[in-house]
Design an enzyme around this catalytic site. Structure first.
Site, mmCIF file in Angstrom:
data_model
loop_
_atom_site.group_PDB
_atom_site.id
_atom_site.type_symbol
_atom_site.label_atom_id
_atom_site.label_comp_id
_atom_site.label_asym_id
_atom_site.label_seq_id
_atom_site.Cartn_x
_atom_site.Cartn_y
_atom_site.Cartn_z
ATOM 1 C CB SER A 137 -0.936 0.002 1.198
ATOM 2 O OG SER A 137 -0.197 -0.035 2.391
ATOM 3 C CG HIS A 165 -4.049 -1.996 -0.541
ATOM 4 N ND1 HIS A 165 -4.727 -0.803 -0.426
ATOM 5 C CD2 HIS A 165 -3.560 -2.268 0.700
ATOM 6 C CE1 HIS A 165 -4.624 -0.354 0.807
ATOM 7 N NE2 HIS A 165 -3.927 -1.224 1.512
ATOM 8 C CE LYS A 169 -7.232 -1.656 3.029
ATOM 9 N NZ LYS A 169 -7.324 -0.654 4.084
#
Ligand code: PLP
Length: 421
Positions: free
Chosen positions: A208, A236, A267
Protein backbone atom coordinates in the site's frame (compact mmCIF):
# COMPACT_ATOMS: atom_id res chain seq x y z
CA UNK A 1 -37.13 1.97 30.56
CA UNK A 2 -37.96 4.34 27.68
CA UNK A 3 -39.11 6.96 30.16
CA UNK A 4 -35.74 6.80 31.88
CA UNK A 5 -33.91 7.31 28.59
CA UNK A 6 -36.13 10.30 27.79
CA UNK A 7 -35.48 11.83 31.19
CA UNK A 8 -31.74 11.75 30.54
CA UNK A 9 -32.14 13.27 27.07
CA UNK A 10 -34.42 15.94 28.44
CA UNK A 11 -31.61 17.31 30.55
CA UNK A 12 -32.44 15.22 33.64
CA UNK A 13 -29.55 13.17 34.95
CA UNK A 14 -27.21 13.47 31.90
CA UNK A 15 -23.60 12.27 31.77
CA UNK A 16 -21.96 15.41 33.15
CA UNK A 17 -18.45 16.58 32.35
CA UNK A 18 -15.50 14.14 32.24
CA UNK A 19 -13.98 13.20 35.58
CA UNK A 20 -10.22 13.02 35.90
CA UNK A 21 -9.05 10.03 37.94
CA UNK A 22 -7.31 11.13 41.11
CA UNK A 23 -4.28 9.70 42.86
CA UNK A 24 -0.51 9.71 42.38
CA UNK A 25 -0.46 6.86 39.82
CA UNK A 26 -3.06 8.59 37.63
CA UNK A 27 -1.14 11.88 37.82
CA UNK A 28 2.11 10.12 36.91
CA UNK A 29 0.44 8.38 33.97
CA UNK A 30 -1.03 11.66 32.70
CA UNK A 31 2.39 13.32 32.87
CA UNK A 32 4.04 10.43 31.02
CA UNK A 33 1.39 10.40 28.29
CA UNK A 34 1.59 14.15 27.79
CA UNK A 35 5.34 13.98 27.42
CA UNK A 36 5.02 11.11 24.91
CA UNK A 37 2.46 13.09 22.91
CA UNK A 38 4.79 16.09 22.92
CA UNK A 39 7.58 13.86 21.55
CA UNK A 40 5.32 12.74 18.69
CA UNK A 41 4.49 16.37 17.86
CA UNK A 42 8.16 17.32 18.14
CA UNK A 43 9.15 14.53 15.74
CA UNK A 44 6.68 15.89 13.18
CA UNK A 45 4.85 12.54 13.00
CA UNK A 46 1.55 13.64 14.54
CA UNK A 47 -1.41 12.28 12.59
CA UNK A 48 -4.37 14.62 12.59
CA UNK A 49 -7.80 13.56 11.39
CA UNK A 50 -9.83 15.64 8.97
CA UNK A 51 -13.55 15.47 9.65
CA UNK A 52 -15.72 14.66 6.65
CA UNK A 53 -19.29 15.96 6.72
CA UNK A 54 -20.57 13.99 3.72
CA UNK A 55 -20.57 10.38 2.49
CA UNK A 56 -17.31 8.80 1.38
CA UNK A 57 -16.91 9.33 -2.34
CA UNK A 58 -14.92 11.07 -5.07
CA UNK A 59 -16.40 14.43 -3.99
CA UNK A 60 -16.48 15.41 -0.33
CA UNK A 61 -17.57 18.12 2.02
CA UNK A 62 -15.26 18.68 4.98
CA UNK A 63 -16.69 19.71 8.36
CA UNK A 64 -16.46 23.47 8.82
CA UNK A 65 -15.26 23.91 5.25
CA UNK A 66 -16.67 24.13 1.80
CA UNK A 67 -17.83 21.29 -0.41
CA UNK A 68 -16.47 20.38 -3.80
CA UNK A 69 -13.31 18.69 -2.52
CA UNK A 70 -12.09 15.97 -4.90
CA UNK A 71 -10.96 13.06 -2.80
CA UNK A 72 -7.86 11.10 -3.83
CA UNK A 73 -7.02 9.35 -0.59
CA UNK A 74 -9.65 6.72 0.18
CA UNK A 75 -9.31 2.99 -0.53
CA UNK A 76 -12.73 3.26 -2.18
CA UNK A 77 -11.21 1.77 -5.35
CA UNK A 78 -14.51 0.90 -6.99
CA UNK A 79 -16.61 3.70 -5.53
CA UNK A 80 -18.95 1.14 -3.96
CA UNK A 81 -19.06 2.69 -0.49
CA UNK A 82 -21.73 5.13 -1.63
CA UNK A 83 -23.27 2.97 -4.36
CA UNK A 84 -27.10 3.18 -4.07
CA UNK A 85 -27.57 -0.60 -4.33
CA UNK A 86 -24.94 -1.21 -1.64
CA UNK A 87 -26.62 1.29 0.69
CA UNK A 88 -30.07 -0.23 0.01
CA UNK A 89 -28.75 -3.71 0.78
CA UNK A 90 -27.38 -2.46 4.11
CA UNK A 91 -30.71 -0.87 5.06
CA UNK A 92 -32.61 -4.04 4.13
CA UNK A 93 -30.24 -6.22 6.16
CA UNK A 94 -30.52 -3.84 9.11
CA UNK A 95 -34.32 -3.95 9.00
CA UNK A 96 -34.56 -7.70 8.54
CA UNK A 97 -31.73 -8.90 10.81
CA UNK A 98 -31.37 -6.08 13.35
CA UNK A 99 -28.51 -3.86 14.47
CA UNK A 100 -26.20 -6.60 15.66
CA UNK A 101 -25.82 -10.00 17.25
CA UNK A 102 -24.61 -9.19 20.77
CA UNK A 103 -22.68 -12.42 20.54
CA UNK A 104 -19.68 -14.16 19.08
CA UNK A 105 -20.34 -16.53 16.20
CA UNK A 106 -20.27 -19.85 18.06
CA UNK A 107 -22.62 -18.84 20.87
CA UNK A 108 -25.56 -17.22 19.09
CA UNK A 109 -23.99 -14.91 16.55
CA UNK A 110 -24.38 -16.66 13.19
CA UNK A 111 -27.25 -15.65 10.89
CA UNK A 112 -28.05 -16.97 7.45
CA UNK A 113 -26.49 -13.82 5.91
CA UNK A 114 -23.11 -14.60 7.51
CA UNK A 115 -23.13 -18.09 6.02
CA UNK A 116 -24.28 -16.74 2.63
CA UNK A 117 -21.51 -14.13 2.58
CA UNK A 118 -18.84 -16.71 3.47
CA UNK A 119 -20.06 -18.95 0.68
CA UNK A 120 -20.04 -15.99 -1.75
CA UNK A 121 -16.49 -14.95 -0.78
CA UNK A 122 -15.22 -18.50 -1.33
CA UNK A 123 -16.96 -18.63 -4.73
CA UNK A 124 -15.56 -15.22 -5.72
CA UNK A 125 -11.99 -16.33 -4.95
CA UNK A 126 -12.58 -19.88 -6.26
CA UNK A 127 -11.59 -21.38 -2.89
CA UNK A 128 -13.22 -24.12 -0.80
CA UNK A 129 -14.48 -22.06 2.13
CA UNK A 130 -14.22 -18.70 3.90
CA UNK A 131 -14.47 -17.28 7.42
CA UNK A 132 -15.48 -13.74 8.39
CA UNK A 133 -13.73 -11.49 10.90
CA UNK A 134 -14.47 -8.01 12.24
CA UNK A 135 -11.53 -6.76 10.16
CA UNK A 136 -8.65 -7.99 8.04
CA UNK A 137 -6.40 -6.85 10.87
CA UNK A 138 -8.13 -9.54 12.93
CA UNK A 139 -7.90 -12.11 10.12
CA UNK A 140 -4.13 -11.49 10.00
CA UNK A 141 -3.86 -11.53 13.79
CA UNK A 142 -5.66 -14.86 13.97
CA UNK A 143 -4.25 -17.02 11.23
CA UNK A 144 -0.55 -17.59 11.97
CA UNK A 145 -0.97 -18.58 15.61
CA UNK A 146 -3.78 -21.00 14.75
CA UNK A 147 -1.89 -22.60 11.85
CA UNK A 148 1.81 -22.66 12.77
CA UNK A 149 3.63 -24.29 15.68
CA UNK A 150 7.29 -24.16 16.82
CA UNK A 151 7.94 -26.99 14.34
CA UNK A 152 7.01 -24.72 11.41
CA UNK A 153 8.44 -21.64 9.68
CA UNK A 154 7.00 -18.44 8.28
CA UNK A 155 8.85 -16.34 5.69
CA UNK A 156 7.61 -12.75 5.48
CA UNK A 157 8.38 -9.84 3.13
CA UNK A 158 10.04 -7.06 5.17
CA UNK A 159 7.46 -4.50 3.97
CA UNK A 160 4.38 -6.54 4.81
CA UNK A 161 1.48 -4.71 6.45
CA UNK A 162 1.63 -4.10 10.21
CA UNK A 163 -1.20 -6.57 10.81
CA UNK A 164 0.78 -9.42 9.18
CA UNK A 165 3.82 -8.47 11.26
CA UNK A 166 1.71 -8.48 14.44
CA UNK A 167 0.03 -11.77 13.50
CA UNK A 168 3.42 -13.38 12.96
CA UNK A 169 4.67 -12.00 16.30
CA UNK A 170 1.82 -13.82 18.02
CA UNK A 171 2.75 -17.24 16.63
CA UNK A 172 5.49 -19.57 17.83
CA UNK A 173 6.81 -20.58 14.42
CA UNK A 174 10.39 -19.89 13.32
CA UNK A 175 10.47 -16.46 11.67
CA UNK A 176 12.38 -15.43 8.56
CA UNK A 177 12.16 -11.93 7.06
CA UNK A 178 13.19 -11.61 3.41
CA UNK A 179 14.14 -8.39 1.63
CA UNK A 180 11.27 -6.64 -0.11
CA UNK A 181 10.29 -8.66 -3.22
CA UNK A 182 13.86 -10.03 -3.39
CA UNK A 183 13.59 -13.55 -4.80
CA UNK A 184 17.25 -14.39 -4.21
CA UNK A 185 16.87 -13.59 -0.55
CA UNK A 186 13.58 -15.52 -0.33
CA UNK A 187 15.29 -18.54 -1.92
CA UNK A 188 18.16 -18.36 0.59
CA UNK A 189 15.68 -18.16 3.47
CA UNK A 190 13.66 -21.08 2.06
CA UNK A 191 16.82 -23.17 1.93
CA UNK A 192 17.54 -22.32 5.58
CA UNK A 193 13.95 -23.18 6.49
CA UNK A 194 14.09 -26.69 4.99
CA UNK A 195 14.75 -28.09 8.45
CA UNK A 196 11.23 -27.18 9.60
CA UNK A 197 8.05 -29.25 9.16
CA UNK A 198 6.06 -26.71 7.17
CA UNK A 199 7.01 -23.44 5.42
CA UNK A 200 4.57 -20.59 4.78
CA UNK A 201 5.57 -17.62 2.60
CA UNK A 202 3.50 -14.55 3.57
CA UNK A 203 3.24 -11.45 1.40
CA UNK A 204 0.97 -8.54 0.61
CA UNK A 205 -0.41 -9.02 -2.91
CA UNK A 206 -0.09 -5.26 -3.51
CA UNK A 207 1.91 -3.05 -1.15
CA UNK A 208 0.00 0.00 0.00
CA UNK A 209 2.86 2.47 0.40
CA UNK A 210 4.49 1.93 -3.00
CA UNK A 211 1.68 0.53 -5.14
CA UNK A 212 3.99 -2.31 -6.20
CA UNK A 213 2.75 -5.84 -6.80
CA UNK A 214 4.37 -8.94 -5.30
CA UNK A 215 6.09 -11.17 -7.89
CA UNK A 216 3.65 -13.98 -7.18
CA UNK A 217 4.64 -16.15 -10.14
CA UNK A 218 8.23 -16.30 -8.92
CA UNK A 219 7.15 -16.71 -5.29
CA UNK A 220 4.91 -19.64 -6.25
CA UNK A 221 7.70 -21.25 -8.29
CA UNK A 222 10.06 -21.03 -5.30
CA UNK A 223 7.32 -22.31 -3.01
CA UNK A 224 6.89 -25.33 -5.28
CA UNK A 225 10.65 -25.95 -5.42
CA UNK A 226 11.05 -25.77 -1.63
CA UNK A 227 7.74 -27.33 -0.68
CA UNK A 228 6.17 -24.26 0.90
CA UNK A 229 2.67 -22.79 1.10
CA UNK A 230 1.82 -19.26 -0.05
CA UNK A 231 -0.33 -16.76 1.87
CA UNK A 232 -1.35 -13.39 0.39
CA UNK A 233 -3.00 -10.33 1.90
CA UNK A 234 -5.23 -8.93 -0.83
CA UNK A 235 -6.58 -5.80 0.85
CA UNK A 236 -5.28 -3.61 -2.00
CA UNK A 237 -6.19 -6.03 -4.79
CA UNK A 238 -9.54 -7.72 -4.12
CA UNK A 239 -12.25 -6.43 -6.41
CA UNK A 240 -10.10 -4.72 -9.03
CA UNK A 241 -6.81 -6.47 -9.89
CA UNK A 242 -7.00 -9.17 -12.57
CA UNK A 243 -9.42 -9.42 -15.51
CA UNK A 244 -12.36 -10.16 -13.17
CA UNK A 245 -11.14 -8.31 -10.09
CA UNK A 246 -10.28 -11.50 -8.21
CA UNK A 247 -6.93 -10.09 -7.15
CA UNK A 248 -3.20 -10.41 -7.59
CA UNK A 249 -3.35 -14.19 -7.97
CA UNK A 250 -5.76 -13.81 -10.91
CA UNK A 251 -3.69 -10.98 -12.43
CA UNK A 252 -0.56 -13.15 -12.36
CA UNK A 253 -2.25 -16.45 -13.26
CA UNK A 254 -1.52 -18.30 -10.00
CA UNK A 255 -4.97 -18.74 -8.44
CA UNK A 256 -4.35 -22.48 -8.10
CA UNK A 257 -0.94 -22.00 -6.47
CA UNK A 258 -1.78 -19.61 -3.64
CA UNK A 259 -3.17 -21.57 -0.69
CA UNK A 260 -4.51 -18.84 1.61
CA UNK A 261 -6.01 -15.42 0.87
CA UNK A 262 -6.82 -12.84 3.53
CA UNK A 263 -8.62 -9.68 2.54
CA UNK A 264 -10.86 -6.85 3.68
CA UNK A 265 -14.46 -5.82 3.16
CA UNK A 266 -13.45 -2.32 4.21
CA UNK A 267 -11.86 -1.10 0.99
CA UNK A 268 -13.08 -1.99 -2.54
CA UNK A 269 -15.88 -4.33 -1.39
CA UNK A 270 -18.25 -1.66 -0.10
CA UNK A 271 -15.89 -0.02 2.36
CA UNK A 272 -17.92 -0.68 5.53
CA UNK A 273 -15.72 -3.01 7.61
CA UNK A 274 -14.83 -6.66 8.03
CA UNK A 275 -12.23 -9.09 6.80
CA UNK A 276 -11.88 -12.73 5.92
CA UNK A 277 -9.70 -15.73 5.23
CA UNK A 278 -10.48 -17.98 2.28
CA UNK A 279 -8.73 -21.26 1.44
CA UNK A 280 -8.90 -25.01 2.08
CA UNK A 281 -11.93 -26.17 4.06
CA UNK A 282 -9.99 -27.90 6.88
CA UNK A 283 -8.03 -24.68 7.44
CA UNK A 284 -11.24 -22.64 7.70
CA UNK A 285 -12.72 -25.28 10.03
CA UNK A 286 -9.60 -25.05 12.22
CA UNK A 287 -9.79 -21.24 12.32
CA UNK A 288 -13.40 -21.47 13.57
CA UNK A 289 -12.08 -23.62 16.46
CA UNK A 290 -8.80 -21.87 17.24
CA UNK A 291 -8.53 -18.35 15.85
CA UNK A 292 -8.73 -16.00 18.81
CA UNK A 293 -10.02 -12.80 17.12
CA UNK A 294 -12.84 -14.96 15.64
CA UNK A 295 -13.66 -16.84 18.82
CA UNK A 296 -13.58 -13.88 21.18
CA UNK A 297 -15.10 -11.00 19.22
CA UNK A 298 -18.61 -10.00 18.18
CA UNK A 299 -20.14 -11.07 14.85
CA UNK A 300 -20.18 -8.69 11.92
CA UNK A 301 -23.29 -6.46 12.05
CA UNK A 302 -25.98 -7.33 9.47
CA UNK A 303 -25.79 -3.94 7.70
CA UNK A 304 -22.07 -4.48 7.13
CA UNK A 305 -22.72 -7.99 5.83
CA UNK A 306 -25.41 -6.58 3.52
CA UNK A 307 -23.00 -4.04 1.99
CA UNK A 308 -20.26 -6.58 1.28
CA UNK A 309 -22.67 -9.15 -0.07
CA UNK A 310 -24.14 -6.65 -2.55
CA UNK A 311 -20.67 -5.43 -3.58
CA UNK A 312 -19.71 -9.03 -4.43
CA UNK A 313 -22.96 -9.52 -6.39
CA UNK A 314 -22.15 -6.44 -8.47
CA UNK A 315 -18.63 -7.70 -9.17
CA UNK A 316 -19.74 -11.23 -10.04
CA UNK A 317 -22.44 -9.92 -12.43
CA UNK A 318 -19.99 -7.96 -14.57
CA UNK A 319 -16.31 -7.12 -14.74
CA UNK A 320 -17.06 -3.61 -16.09
CA UNK A 321 -16.43 -1.83 -12.74
CA UNK A 322 -13.12 -3.62 -12.18
CA UNK A 323 -12.00 -2.77 -15.70
CA UNK A 324 -12.94 0.93 -15.53
CA UNK A 325 -10.39 1.23 -12.73
CA UNK A 326 -7.45 0.37 -14.97
CA UNK A 327 -8.17 3.11 -17.56
CA UNK A 328 -8.46 5.82 -14.88
CA UNK A 329 -5.19 4.71 -13.28
CA UNK A 330 -3.42 4.74 -16.62
CA UNK A 331 -4.68 8.29 -17.35
CA UNK A 332 -3.35 9.64 -14.04
CA UNK A 333 0.00 7.84 -14.18
CA UNK A 334 0.79 8.83 -17.77
CA UNK A 335 -0.26 12.50 -17.38
CA UNK A 336 1.73 12.90 -14.15
CA UNK A 337 4.81 11.28 -15.69
CA UNK A 338 4.52 13.57 -18.72
CA UNK A 339 4.33 16.54 -16.34
CA UNK A 340 7.69 15.49 -14.88
CA UNK A 341 6.72 13.66 -11.68
CA UNK A 342 8.00 10.24 -10.62
CA UNK A 343 5.19 7.83 -9.74
CA UNK A 344 6.18 4.71 -7.86
CA UNK A 345 4.70 1.26 -8.56
CA UNK A 346 3.13 0.05 -11.77
CA UNK A 347 -0.47 -0.22 -13.04
CA UNK A 348 -1.91 0.07 -9.53
CA UNK A 349 -4.47 2.70 -8.41
CA UNK A 350 -2.14 3.52 -5.51
CA UNK A 351 0.01 6.18 -7.20
CA UNK A 352 2.72 7.51 -4.87
CA UNK A 353 4.06 10.84 -6.16
CA UNK A 354 7.68 10.62 -5.01
CA UNK A 355 9.06 13.87 -3.56
CA UNK A 356 11.84 12.78 -1.18
CA UNK A 357 11.64 15.62 1.32
CA UNK A 358 9.11 15.29 4.19
CA UNK A 359 8.40 19.02 4.47
CA UNK A 360 7.87 19.33 0.74
CA UNK A 361 5.34 16.46 0.82
CA UNK A 362 3.49 18.05 3.71
CA UNK A 363 3.31 21.64 2.32
CA UNK A 364 2.39 20.41 -1.14
CA UNK A 365 -0.46 18.26 0.24
CA UNK A 366 -1.75 21.28 2.20
CA UNK A 367 -1.59 23.47 -0.90
CA UNK A 368 -3.37 20.82 -2.97
CA UNK A 369 -6.25 20.98 -0.48
CA UNK A 370 -6.37 24.77 -0.92
CA UNK A 371 -7.01 23.97 -4.58
CA UNK A 372 -9.79 21.50 -3.71
CA UNK A 373 -7.74 18.29 -4.08
CA UNK A 374 -7.56 16.07 -1.01
CA UNK A 375 -4.31 14.07 -0.92
CA UNK A 376 -2.06 13.04 1.96
CA UNK A 377 1.72 13.30 2.39
CA UNK A 378 3.56 10.34 3.93
CA UNK A 379 6.98 10.61 5.51
CA UNK A 380 9.24 8.79 7.99
CA UNK A 381 8.47 6.59 9.97
CA UNK A 382 5.57 5.48 7.73
CA UNK A 383 7.97 5.32 4.75
CA UNK A 384 11.81 5.23 4.78
CA UNK A 385 13.75 8.46 5.44
CA UNK A 386 14.28 10.52 2.27
CA UNK A 387 11.38 8.79 0.50
CA UNK A 388 8.54 11.13 1.43
CA UNK A 389 5.67 11.16 -1.01
CA UNK A 390 2.10 12.18 -1.62
CA UNK A 391 -0.04 9.09 -2.10
CA UNK A 392 -2.82 9.45 -4.64
CA UNK A 393 -5.48 6.76 -4.88
CA UNK A 394 -7.62 6.52 -7.98
CA UNK A 395 -11.22 5.32 -7.81
CA UNK A 396 -13.35 3.93 -10.63
CA UNK A 397 -15.83 6.73 -9.92
CA UNK A 398 -13.38 9.58 -10.54
CA UNK A 399 -14.28 11.29 -13.80
CA UNK A 400 -11.61 12.08 -16.38
CA UNK A 401 -12.14 15.72 -15.43
CA UNK A 402 -11.41 14.94 -11.74
CA UNK A 403 -8.17 13.28 -12.74
CA UNK A 404 -7.14 16.12 -15.04
CA UNK A 405 -7.88 18.69 -12.30
CA UNK A 406 -5.67 16.71 -9.93
CA UNK A 407 -2.79 16.64 -12.43
CA UNK A 408 -3.17 20.40 -13.10
CA UNK A 409 -3.13 21.17 -9.36
CA UNK A 410 -0.02 18.98 -8.86
CA UNK A 411 1.73 20.79 -11.71
CA UNK A 412 0.95 24.25 -10.29
CA UNK A 413 1.83 23.30 -6.71
CA UNK A 414 4.92 21.36 -7.81
CA UNK A 415 6.24 24.42 -9.71
CA UNK A 416 5.44 26.74 -6.80
CA UNK A 417 7.41 24.60 -4.30
CA UNK A 418 10.28 23.66 -6.59
CA UNK A 419 9.35 19.98 -7.11
CA UNK A 420 9.13 20.68 -10.87
CA UNK A 421 11.39 22.98 -12.91
N1 PLP B 1 -3.74 -5.54 5.33
C1 PLP B 1 -3.43 -4.48 4.55
C2 PLP B 1 -2.41 -4.67 3.46
C3 PLP B 1 -4.05 -3.24 4.75
O1 PLP B 1 -3.73 -2.18 3.99
C4 PLP B 1 -5.00 -3.11 5.80
C5 PLP B 1 -5.68 -1.83 6.07
O2 PLP B 1 -5.16 -0.77 6.03
C6 PLP B 1 -5.29 -4.25 6.57
C7 PLP B 1 -4.65 -5.43 6.32
C8 PLP B 1 -6.32 -4.18 7.64
O3 PLP B 1 -7.60 -4.20 7.06
P1 PLP B 1 -8.89 -3.81 7.90
O4 PLP B 1 -9.08 -2.34 7.73
O5 PLP B 1 -9.99 -4.64 7.34
O6 PLP B 1 -8.58 -4.17 9.31
Amino acid sequence: MWLAVRAVRGGGVGFGSPRAASGAAAAQLRQRLESELEDIRGAGTWKSERVIASRQGPHLRLAGGGGGIINFCANNYLGLSSHPEVIRAAVEALEKFGAGLSSVRFICGTQSIHKDLEEKIARFHQREDAILYASCFDANAGIFEALLTPEDAVLSDELNHASIIDGIRLCKANKYRYKHMDMQDLEAKLQEAQKHRLRLVATDGAFSMDGDIAPLREICQLAQKYDALVFIDECHATGFLGPNGRGTDELLGVMDKVTIVNSTLGKALGGAAGGYTTGPKPLIDLLRQRSRPYLFSNSLPPAVVGCASKALDLLMESNAIAQSMAAKTQRFRSKMTAAGFTISGKDHPICPVMLGDARLASVMAEDMLNRGIYVIGFSYPVVPKGKARIRVQISAVHSDEDIDRCVEAFTEVGRKHGALP
